[in-house]
Design a protein around this motif. Structure first.
Motif, mmCIF file in Angstrom:
data_model
loop_
_atom_site.group_PDB
_atom_site.id
_atom_site.type_symbol
_atom_site.label_atom_id
_atom_site.label_comp_id
_atom_site.label_asym_id
_atom_site.label_seq_id
_atom_site.Cartn_x
_atom_site.Cartn_y
_atom_site.Cartn_z
ATOM 1 N N GLY A 90 1.158 -1.401 -0.007
ATOM 2 C CA GLY A 90 0.022 0.332 0.069
ATOM 3 C C GLY A 90 0.773 1.478 0.354
ATOM 4 O O GLY A 90 1.982 0.857 -0.190
ATOM 5 N N VAL A 91 0.053 2.603 -0.065
ATOM 6 C CA VAL A 91 0.953 3.925 -0.258
ATOM 7 C C VAL A 91 1.049 3.937 1.172
ATOM 8 O O VAL A 91 1.399 5.392 1.641
ATOM 9 N N ALA A 92 -0.046 3.733 2.025
ATOM 10 C CA ALA A 92 -0.317 4.104 3.431
ATOM 11 C C ALA A 92 -0.724 3.069 4.683
ATOM 12 O O ALA A 92 -1.355 2.107 4.370
ATOM 13 N N PRO A 93 0.102 3.065 5.414
ATOM 14 C CA PRO A 93 -0.273 2.099 6.655
ATOM 15 C C PRO A 93 -1.716 2.263 6.517
ATOM 16 O O PRO A 93 -2.441 3.025 6.783
ATOM 17 N N VAL A 94 -2.050 0.787 6.988
ATOM 18 C CA VAL A 94 -3.367 0.484 7.260
ATOM 19 C C VAL A 94 -3.049 -1.131 7.868
ATOM 20 O O VAL A 94 -2.659 -1.861 8.074
ATOM 21 N N LYS A 95 -4.367 -0.562 8.902
ATOM 22 C CA LYS A 95 -4.102 -1.634 10.215
ATOM 23 C C LYS A 95 -6.117 -1.087 10.868
ATOM 24 O O LYS A 95 -5.320 -0.639 10.977
ATOM 25 N N PHE A 96 -6.998 -2.347 10.858
ATOM 26 C CA PHE A 96 -8.010 -2.049 11.495
ATOM 27 C C PHE A 96 -7.888 -2.475 12.948
ATOM 28 O O PHE A 96 -7.822 -3.643 13.953
ATOM 29 N N THR A 97 -8.948 -1.262 13.905
ATOM 30 C CA THR A 97 -8.648 -1.940 15.099
ATOM 31 C C THR A 97 -10.510 -2.746 14.699
ATOM 32 O O THR A 97 -10.909 -2.985 14.102
ATOM 33 N N GLU A 98 -11.374 -3.163 16.094
ATOM 34 C CA GLU A 98 -11.980 -4.125 15.718
ATOM 35 C C GLU A 98 -13.333 -3.899 15.593
ATOM 36 O O GLU A 98 -14.035 -3.838 14.990
ATOM 37 N N ASN A 99 -13.264 -1.802 15.815
ATOM 38 C CA ASN A 99 -14.269 -1.704 15.345
ATOM 39 C C ASN A 99 -14.649 -1.144 13.726
ATOM 40 O O ASN A 99 -14.854 0.254 12.980
ATOM 41 N N HIS A 100 -13.419 -1.241 13.019
ATOM 42 C CA HIS A 100 -13.132 -1.332 11.437
ATOM 43 C C HIS A 100 -12.998 0.010 11.123
ATOM 44 O O HIS A 100 -12.598 0.502 10.278
ATOM 45 N N ASP A 101 -11.257 1.279 12.154
ATOM 46 C CA ASP A 101 -11.827 2.404 12.112
ATOM 47 C C ASP A 101 -9.867 2.182 11.759
ATOM 48 O O ASP A 101 -9.370 0.893 12.092
ATOM 49 N N LEU A 102 -8.815 2.446 11.691
ATOM 50 C CA LEU A 102 -7.762 2.811 11.486
ATOM 51 C C LEU A 102 -6.814 2.818 12.819
ATOM 52 O O LEU A 102 -7.115 3.721 14.027
ATOM 53 N N VAL A 103 -5.672 1.958 13.019
ATOM 54 C CA VAL A 103 -5.184 2.531 13.232
ATOM 55 C C VAL A 103 -4.021 2.935 14.458
ATOM 56 O O VAL A 103 -3.462 3.375 12.901
ATOM 57 N N TYR A 104 -4.049 4.402 15.078
ATOM 58 C CA TYR A 104 -3.471 5.207 15.067
ATOM 59 C C TYR A 104 -1.740 5.000 16.313
ATOM 60 O O TYR A 104 -2.195 4.576 16.934
ATOM 61 N N GLY A 105 -1.123 5.520 15.171
ATOM 62 C CA GLY A 105 0.464 4.557 15.921
ATOM 63 C C GLY A 105 1.241 4.253 15.785
ATOM 64 O O GLY A 105 0.314 3.297 15.024
ATOM 65 N N GLY A 106 2.168 3.701 16.291
ATOM 66 C CA GLY A 106 2.644 2.549 16.434
ATOM 67 C C GLY A 106 2.949 1.962 14.930
ATOM 68 O O GLY A 106 3.649 2.867 14.261
ATOM 69 N N ASP A 107 2.495 0.941 14.301
ATOM 70 C CA ASP A 107 3.102 0.911 12.396
ATOM 71 C C ASP A 107 1.821 1.064 12.507
ATOM 72 O O ASP A 107 1.998 0.115 10.994
#
Lengths: 405, 294, 250, 285
Positions: A352-369
């Motif tokens: 991808g061109v930007a980090p993506v990782k979903f929270t359990e609510n399907h939001d983007l995880v902010y911070g970390g990786d």
């Protein structure tokens, strides 16, 4: 012989029809007459062309159906119903503006269609998933960062860079009077407060304001050293110009949507220097190994740089590709949702061109990786530099030369 | 079901539902402005009052349509009277600006008072009209037909005749002893009431009320009614229905669609000022009477 | 006591006195004319009597009731109706509907019980005002002569006790005036309606009215029969000029 | 703070006055509420942007743009508006002019896209007045507005042609009787109004932005100011423009920026109801 030939022809024809029908039909929503909508359209098209040139997803080509939402809830609803019932698309991507998206989540739930969102930065969008997972699980925020996370990146920069380095003590909020913008500004201010910064003045102006001199004057008279702004409308252009012209004795730090693209320099006639804005999970910085290439390719292809919505829009198809390839049964929505939840494009990775990782609510995880916000500044020399966090630095933050604190 | 294949097409059904609601917007604009000649440039405010009221209630208590529609009717009729009372003396551009100001104040406030109105994001999560798409459509259709019928009958009645006399000359009507204020206020109340009910139904239809679906309607209502034809409810309603229908069907064209819309408006004010459907109606009548003579 | 008594009617616009203590009365069934040069205040009197302008002082006693300062709607309901110098037909409807509007006024609501009665009454008015051949013509298409007649017809349609006619002949040819003049006399004679008339067409004016009130600069300068008025020195000076007598006698 | 209020209020007001003046003239002279008035402002700004970016020197760009806008104004008055006026119903003029303004907006969106543009300042040296930094572009806008307004007032009151305009605004029929070609006066007045609005659109472009929806708020403000000053009254419009300009500054000073427009409109509404003839108007409605 004739019979055999015609039989073969029929077989061939039916096979080709069958093959043609086997595509991934994807509906794309956006207000195409606006810049935001154009970004969605261009970036999604670009990703689809790349994937198709590469053989598609699981051997099936992507077929895009664009529907203009004209920024209206009503048009978006009609579009979703048309896409799901008439065009029979497999997925929906896009959506800009929180109002229409929030209002249409119920339509999505009714039509049971997976929706990868590209705009709609209200935290309420994924709050709905949290409140009723089984109903709203179809929605995933691939971007952009929600207003809280955007505010955090601004606040972090003030708290962790400006406060220690310049001993900033007082700040003011001047922001456009829109919910989305106010949330960014207030979150940033909250973090700054925790770092010991006092908010001495707050002003929300209506979209379309012509004159900011009184607000600037009041902010500086109250002793503000930093003006926290969040201007998602085009007012950001004249706001910045006036700030420069008036040589306001406070740094401009925040989130001006118009500042997040190279054209800003021309739109302000070069009066953008020292303006500092957070780029929500994107921008010309090496977030992943592909980000800078994407930026360049977009510029070459369309003649304009990608905007902050281009990043998630481009990402959606790659997120979908990864999920479909990993899903137990890619034609089963439940399996696809499970696979989507597991998609991870790590910060600094090669997906991808930007980090993506979903929270359990399907939001983007902010911070970390996960997702992040990069602070960019228009430098005195005219270049547009990433100045924070340090990993992505392409330049040092510059204090406006007329400021005397 | 098989007679009307359209009913199986959810997309068309949705477009139909929106188009009939717009027909009510245009007809209710016509009832005040087309009949009495008071050109309301802020019809959206009257629609907003119904829609937002349902929104406010919904954010505390999930109100059902059977309760909210009569409530919206009462509140918006009162609102119409309250706005009508001070403004009914104003003529022409003064009235236009006064109503435009009211709608703009509403718009600005609904953006600014975001704690109450949700700002630009609006209020969502309003109870749906009905559970299914088809039943929602019938609900909207029934309301629209009823509303347009009531306004049409009122317009054809002696009441409507007096309203029309006001359009041409208020002083002449006063000289005959007609209580023009009463009639103007009544027209205000009726127009506002139907606009408000339509607004509340839209809020239930989308489960949402927000600036994007309300405020462009000040202009759109005028366009629809004028292009359709004013002073007869049905032509205006047809204008609302067809323009919306076409615009929804052409939504792929985006900007071209809007441009076309304004071109239609400009051409029809210049060349068909009586409105497309008034013109067609007159044509049909003359053909009919000619056929009758034979 | 007369049907309509106007005592010391006074109105000032800015520094200009428009009607200065005008006093006159109108008996039941009488035809009274108001004479005066342009700007003398004739229409201002009508505007005050019909309630369109609030007088600054004086009395307007109608049927024993002081109606000064009341609204036009109130005064019309009492039975005084006026016409306008510039015709004001209701556009976008036909002659029949124009008259129908008049029958929907509060005054006629009490008298007309149902739609059949209404129809009969409208047809009666159409009849006496000789509008039959244009009854279903849109007013937008009518020539001036018919519009003037319609103006009178509308006022008669509310069964007034007093009609204030403001230049009903202005802009008409001689052949157009006659039928209107006839209508006025008919209404006056058939239903006993009092007529107050402002008109510059002196010949027709003098033939129509029984008594004349002459005003100038907002003041009454003379009152009397047409024969007396044309001989009055003040009237001749201010308005008639030398040919006054000839006009009346011709 | 007070100096800031004083100076910026004056700058904003002068631009409002410039826009309102043309709107008021069109109404006073031709009796037309021209809802296209804000569009001249937009058209001129876009044209200047277009010419400048095409490499034409800025002075020539400005002159060219203003000429085009003037021709546009003359054309609109001469053909569609006068045609509609003859037909009688004033609502069609309102709707026609509003529809044309939206048409222009959509057309420009197609031609130039939804982006916002800016043009370089004509004069960019900041000046200090009463201790306040005044950006050159604003000072320039102020001076141009004031000079233009004075020139227009001189033109109307001192030249023969101007006197014909005045005569027409006082009594169209009387003017016709003494031999004034009122249709021609209408066309010239509209052209002049377009010029004024166009000048305003050009002088604000360096510090505001050029966008396809810039005309609507401008129109609404001009309309409100003109009503407040008394439809058709030139001194009334100028006074009302300054009143409103300062009011906006005042509201953002003592209360909050977000309420400036609401307060503005509420005052307009109150005026409409209690004093519809405006500050200076004497015409009854």
């Amino acid at each position: 012989m004739k019979k055999v030939l015609s039989f073969l022809l029929v077989v061939l024809l039916s096979f080709s029809i069958f093959a043609a029908a086997k595509t991934w039909k994807i509906g794309v929503l956006g207000p195409y007459q606006t810049e935001n909508g154009m970004w969605v359209q261009q970036a999604v098209q670009m990703a689809a062309d790349e994937i198709n040139a590469d053989g598609g997803i699981l051997g099936r080509k992507i077929e895009l159906v664009f529907q203009d939402t004209e920024g209206s809830t009503q048009k978006m609803q009609t579009a979703i119903i048309k896409l799901t019932t008439k065009d029979k698309v497999d997925f929906i991507i896009g959506g800009v503006g929180s109002g229409p998206v929030l209002a249409n989540l119920d339509i999505m739930a009714r039509q049971k269609i997976i929706w990868l969102g590209t705009g709609a930065a209200s935290p309420d969008v994924t709050k709905k998933v949290a409140e009723n997972y089984s109903k709203y699980k179809y929605y995933f925020r691939v971007g952009t960062l929600d207003s809280i996370a955007q505010g955090k990146s601004v606040g972090d920069f003030i708290a962790n860079y400006l406060v220690p380095k310049y001993n900033v003590k007082k700040a003011a909020i001047i922001s456009v009077d829109l919910v989305y913008a106010k949330e960014i500004a207030e979150t940033a201010a909250e973090i700054a407060k925790q770092a010991g910064v006092e908010i001495v003045y707050t002003d929300y102006f209506p979209a379309g304001t012509a004159d900011f001199s009184a607000s600037f004057k009041k902010a500086t008279e109250a002793g503000a050293q930093v003006i926290i702004d969040a201007i998602v409308t085009a007012d950001g252009i004249q706001f910045t110009k006036q700030w420069y012209d008036l040589k306001v004795n406070a740094a401009l730090v925040g989130a001006i949507a118009a500042a997040l693209k190279p054209e800003f320099k021309d739109q302000t006639n070069g009066k953008c220097v020292y303006e500092t804005s957070a780029y929500p999970n994107g921008g010309p910085a090496p977030l992943t190994t592909k980000t800078l290439d994407f930026f360049e390719k977009h510029e070459n292809l369309y003649g304009v740089a990608p905007g902050f919505i281009s990043f998630p829009a481009y990402n959606t198809l790659y997120v979908l590709k990864e999920a479909l390839e990993n899903a137990k049964n890619p034609d089963n929505d439940e399996d696809v949702i499970k696979a989507l939840e597991k998609v991870v494009f790590p910060l600094g990775g090669d997906k991808g061109v930007a980090p993506v990782k979903f929270t359990e609510n399907h939001d983007l995880v902010y911070g970390g990786d996960g997702a992040s916000g990069i602070i960019f500044q228009w430098s005195k020399s005219g270049s547009w530099n990433a100045v924070w966090p340090y990993e992505y630095k392409t330049g040092e933050w510059e204090k406006p030369e007329w400021i005397n604190w | 079901m098989y007679i009307f294949p359209v009913f199986k097409d959810y997309y068309l059904l949705n477009v139909f539902s929106i188009a009939v609601i717009y027909a009510v917007y245009a007809a209710s604009w016509d009832f005040l402005s087309g009949f009495t000649g008071k050109e309301n440039f802020g019809h959206a405010a009257f629609i907003a009052i119904g829609g937002y009221m349902i929104g406010f209630i919904s954010s505390v208590y999930p109100i059902k349509p059977f309760l909210s529609i009569p409530l919206a009717a009462v509140v918006s009729a009162i609102f119409g009277i309250l706005i009508g009372l001070p403004t009914l003396k104003l003529k022409g551009p003064y009235f236009a600006l006064a109503t435009l100001a009211v709608a703009t104040i509403f718009e600005k406030l609904s953006i600014s008072l975001s704690d109450l109105t949700g700002g630009e994001e609006g209020i969502y999560g309003i109870e749906f009209l009905t559970q299914g798409q088809i039943s929602s459509f019938y609900f909207v259709l029934t309301f629209a037909v009823l509303a347009i019928l009531i306004m049409y009958i009122l317009g054809k009645s002696n009441f409507g005749l007096i309203l029309k006399s006001l359009r041409s000359d208020e002083d002449a009507a006063r000289a005959l002893g007609i209580k023009i204020n009463f009639y103007k206020i009544s027209a205000f109340a009726v127009s506002s009431m139907f606009a408000g009910i339509a607004g509340s139904i839209v809020a239930h239809f989308y489960g949402y009320i927000g600036p994007d679906i309300v405020y462009p309607l000040s202009l759109n209502s005028i366009i629809m009614a004028v292009v359709g034809g004013i002073g007869g409810i049905v032509p205006a309603a047809l204008g609302g229905f067809f323009l919306t229908f076409i615009s929804e069907m052409l939504s792929e064209f985006g900007d071209w669609n809007q441009l076309l819309y304004t071109v239609v408006l400009i051409l029809s004010t210049l060349f068909l000022p009586s409105g497309i459907f008034n013109y067609l109606g007159a044509k049909i009548r003359t053909i009919g009477s000619k056929a009758g003579e034979k | 006591m007369a049907l309509l008594d106007i005592n010391n009617l006074y109105k000032k616009f800015g520094g200009l006195v428009a009607t200065n203590n005008i006093t006159f009365s109108v008996e039941k069934g009488e035809r009274v004319g108001i004479l005066g040069p342009n700007g003398a205040g004739k229409t201002t009197i009508f505007n005050q009597v019909s309630g369109f302008i609030k007088p600054d002082g004086g009395e307007i006693i109608f049927n024993g009731e002081n109606i000064i300062g009341k609204s036009p709607e109130f005064i019309a309901k009492k039975g005084i109706v006026r016409t306008f110098q510039i015709v004001k037909p209701f556009k976008g409807m036909n002659v029949y509907d124009n008259l129908k509007v008049a029958t929907l006024s509060p005054k006629m609501k009490e008298e007309i019980k149902n739609e059949t009665e209404r129809k009969k009454w409208i047809e009666y008015i159409i009849d006496i005002c000789e509008l039959k051949n244009v009854a279903y013509t849109m007013t937008d298409l009518l020539p001036q002569g018919y519009l003037k007649k319609l103006e009178v017809a509308k006022s008669l349609a509310i069964k007034p006790k007093v009609v204030l006619l403001d230049e009903p002949f202005a802009g008409l040819t001689h052949s157009e005036i006659e039928p209107i003049s006839k209508v006025i006399i008919k209404a006056n004679e058939v239903s006993g309606t009092s007529i107050v008339l402002i008109e510059h067409r002196l010949k027709e004016f003098m033939q129509l009215v029984e008594r004349v009130i002459a005003i100038d600069y907002g003041e009454k300068i003379a009152e009397g029969t047409p024969e007396e008025i044309v001989k009055n020195k003040k009237v001749i000076e201010s308005y008639l000029g030398k040919g006054g007598e000839e006009i009346v006698n011709s | 703070m007070f100096a800031n209020f004083l100076i910026n209020g004056a700058i904003n007001s002068s631009i409002y006055a410039l826009i309102a003046l043309g709107f008021s003239l069109t109404f006073g002279v031709a009796g037309i509420v021209n809802l296209y008035h804000g569009a001249y402002y937009m058209v001129a700004a876009y044209l200047v942007y277009f010419f400048i970016t095409s490499g034409i020197p800025s002075f020539i760009s400005v002159v060219l743009s203003l000429l085009i806008v003037m021709v546009l104004g003359a054309f609109l008055m001469k053909y569609p508006i006068l045609y509609l006026q003859k037909k009688g119903e004033s609502i069609y003029i309102l709707i026609f002019t509003l529809g044309s303004a939206y048409f222009t907006q959509y057309l420009f969106k197609l031609l130039f896209g939804a982006s916002y543009y800016s043009i370089p300042s004509f004069y960019d040296k900041s000046t200090k007045i009463l201790g306040e930094v005044i950006p050159g572009s604003r000072l320039f806008a102020f001076i141009v507005s004031v000079i233009t307004i004075i020139l227009v007032l001189l033109f109307i009151n001192k030249t023969k042609f101007g006197k014909q305009i005045l005569a027409t605004s006082q009594d169209k029929y009387a003017a016709e009787l003494v031999g004034v070609n009122t249709s021609m006066i209408f066309v010239v007045t509209m052209s002049l109004a377009a010029l004024l609005s166009g000048i305003a659109g050009i002088v604000i472009s360096p510090f505001l932005s050029i966008s396809p929806n810039m005309w609507l708020t401008t129109l609404l403000k001009a309309f409100s100011i003109v009503i407040l000053g008394g439809l058709g009254s030139i001194p009334g419009s100028i006074i009302a423009a300054f009143f409103m300009g300062y009011l906006e500054s005042f509201v953002s000073l003592v209360w909050t920026s977000s309420m400036t427009e609401v307060v503005f409109l509420v005052i307009v509404f109150i005026f409409l109801i209690f004093r519809p003839t405006g500050i200076m108007g004497k015409k009854t409605i």
